[in-house]
Design an enzyme around this catalytic site. Sequence first.
Site, PDB file in Angstrom:
ATOM      1  N   LYS A  54      -7.874  -0.319  -1.945  1.00 24.51           N
ATOM      2  CA  LYS A  54      -7.625   0.056  -0.609  1.00 24.51           C
ATOM      3  C   LYS A  54      -8.764  -0.538   0.229  1.00 24.51           C
ATOM      4  O   LYS A  54      -8.621  -0.754   1.558  1.00 24.51           O
ATOM      5  CB  LYS A  54      -7.753   1.552  -0.179  1.00 24.51           C
ATOM      6  CG  LYS A  54      -6.316   2.152  -1.017  1.00 24.51           C
ATOM      7  CD  LYS A  54      -6.008   3.748  -0.614  1.00 24.51           C
ATOM      8  CE  LYS A  54      -4.736   3.991  -1.091  1.00 24.51           C
ATOM      9  NZ  LYS A  54      -4.501   3.648  -2.597  1.00 24.51           N
TER      10      LYS A  54
HETATM   11  C1  PLP Z   1      -3.250   3.372  -3.322  1.00 25.00           C
HETATM   12  C2  PLP Z   1      -3.223   2.909  -4.540  1.00 25.00           C
HETATM   13  C3  PLP Z   1      -2.058   2.465  -5.362  1.00 25.00           C
HETATM   14  C4  PLP Z   1      -0.798   2.501  -4.386  1.00 25.00           C
HETATM   15  O1  PLP Z   1      -0.697   1.489  -3.531  1.00 25.00           O
HETATM   16  P1  PLP Z   1       0.434   1.536  -2.499  1.00 25.00           P
HETATM   17  O2  PLP Z   1       0.004   0.542  -1.643  1.00 25.00           O
HETATM   18  O3  PLP Z   1       0.294   2.830  -1.869  1.00 25.00           O
HETATM   19  O4  PLP Z   1       1.872   1.328  -3.041  1.00 25.00           O
HETATM   20  C5  PLP Z   1      -2.110   1.863  -6.486  1.00 25.00           C
HETATM   21  N1  PLP Z   1      -3.362   2.048  -7.127  1.00 25.00           N
HETATM   22  C6  PLP Z   1      -4.576   2.485  -6.553  1.00 25.00           C
HETATM   23  C7  PLP Z   1      -5.943   2.493  -7.553  1.00 25.00           C
HETATM   24  C8  PLP Z   1      -4.340   2.867  -5.464  1.00 25.00           C
HETATM   25  O5  PLP Z   1      -5.698   3.309  -5.032  1.00 25.00           O
END
Ligand code: PLP
Length: 497
Positions: free
Chosen positions: A114
Amino acid sequence: MMLYESTRGGGEAITSAEAIKRGIAADGGLYVPREYVKISPEEIQALIPMSYQERAKFILKGYLDDFTPDELSDCVDKAYNTRKFSSEDIAPVALLNDSLNILELWRGPTCAFKDMALQILPHFLVKAMRKTGEKDEIVILVATSGDTGKAALEGFADVEGTRIIVFYPENGVSEVQKRQMVTQEGNNVLVFGVEGNFDDTQTGVKQIFTDETVLAKMKEKGLKFSSANSINWGRLVPQIVYYFSAYADMVKQGRITFGEKINFVVPTGNFGNILAGYYAMKMGLPVNRMICASNDNKVLTDFIHTGVYDRRRDFVRTVSPSMDILISSNLERLIYELSGRDAERVSRWMAQLRNEGCYDVGPAVHRLLNEHFWGGWSNQEETLKTIECVYHDYGYVCDTHTAVGIDVYDKYVITTGDLTPTVMVSTASPFKFNASVCKALSMDCNDDEFVLLKKLSEKTGLPVPDGLKDLESKPVRHNRVCRKDQMKDVVMEALGL
Ligand SMILES: *Cc1c(COP(=O)(O)O)cnc(C)c1O
């Protein structure tokens, strides 16, 4: 000029700055660019010798064409640098074996992917406010189940013209996640625990966003709410960059020849990350298949197999919590594209999802979906087993979310026989979800998470990432906990209303 429209057809088309400022459209739809920016083979070739920052500036300028080159440069340089990221490459590609490569998206300050979006969004947002004539200071309000809150805090900390308030469920986040948040530094950040679960916390935040008293008082003070959630175009667009960057690195390192198609495997929750890959493909990146990996909450796997999106099922708490999602909000953008930008049908499907819990996209859209996507899932036992096997076979330590992807990729190869070179998109550092990783590696897991960090480091020879190191001895700066019915008062007090 690139203009943005709502997936539900309401309102006029707007600039990227306006779309980033608004976050979500008034009709509840998501903003999408009216057309794909096309990147030619020559342009992709030109990316190969470039740094990640240069690649980012090039890809972003097509969509954010109301930002000046200097403004974009400023955003990129403030977001992606070695003060924030533990790799000079920002998003490096590691080699696992001859056909599998790992795109590590967790070199940022919070050790999860993120950061790739939330490090740059605050800078987009501040510039978008100024460009659209807003004089107010931005207040970001976040309800978090763990990862997003910390990533947003790190992104907004000390960004001029913004303040951020994060609420987390007091007993609903891991010890490490809590520590990461309550030790957050920065002069414009506040963090509060809430007595309740994530839903209580999220409901509380949503109510404050639309509370008339709060809004009126904020207006007097020159403050304005904005949101940092994953449906904001300003979070999606920076994610397109690393798909191009990974391709350029694959060519640079001689793993593919220029022009050759590759697959991407993406551990998916809200469908944001994988959607950015789809955009990259539509823009001209040579992609064969996008492989969508889910955990036990396999609503997307079923959707790809049947064309029916059905959230009427039990929610499962898994070892890959950031993918524990039953409503993948960003999927709305994909079905908008696949339906030929039919806002009327998209609105109907979204209403059905809200009212009946499911919708069926029909055979034509389903066929298009299967042309580009393959869906699979990994249960928790398989996920942990994958961590063990990958460590044993390749000496590579992966986290639980990444392991879901690797397991699904194995299933993909067995089912399809497709041996196209593949990039596995890795979304978190193994240290971030260390308790599960230690369990998978058959380590003694009776210690608290802080001790496990050190033990995992000793076993694997990898350093504990900066963002997680010495957490237990960092001073706690935010120790307040409130009841859910006190959240509004807490916000009023914090903002001096
Ligand atoms: C948020 C997140 C995801 C999922 O990503 P999306 O964009 O919501 O599909 C997968 N792995 C981790 C570690 C995340 O923090």
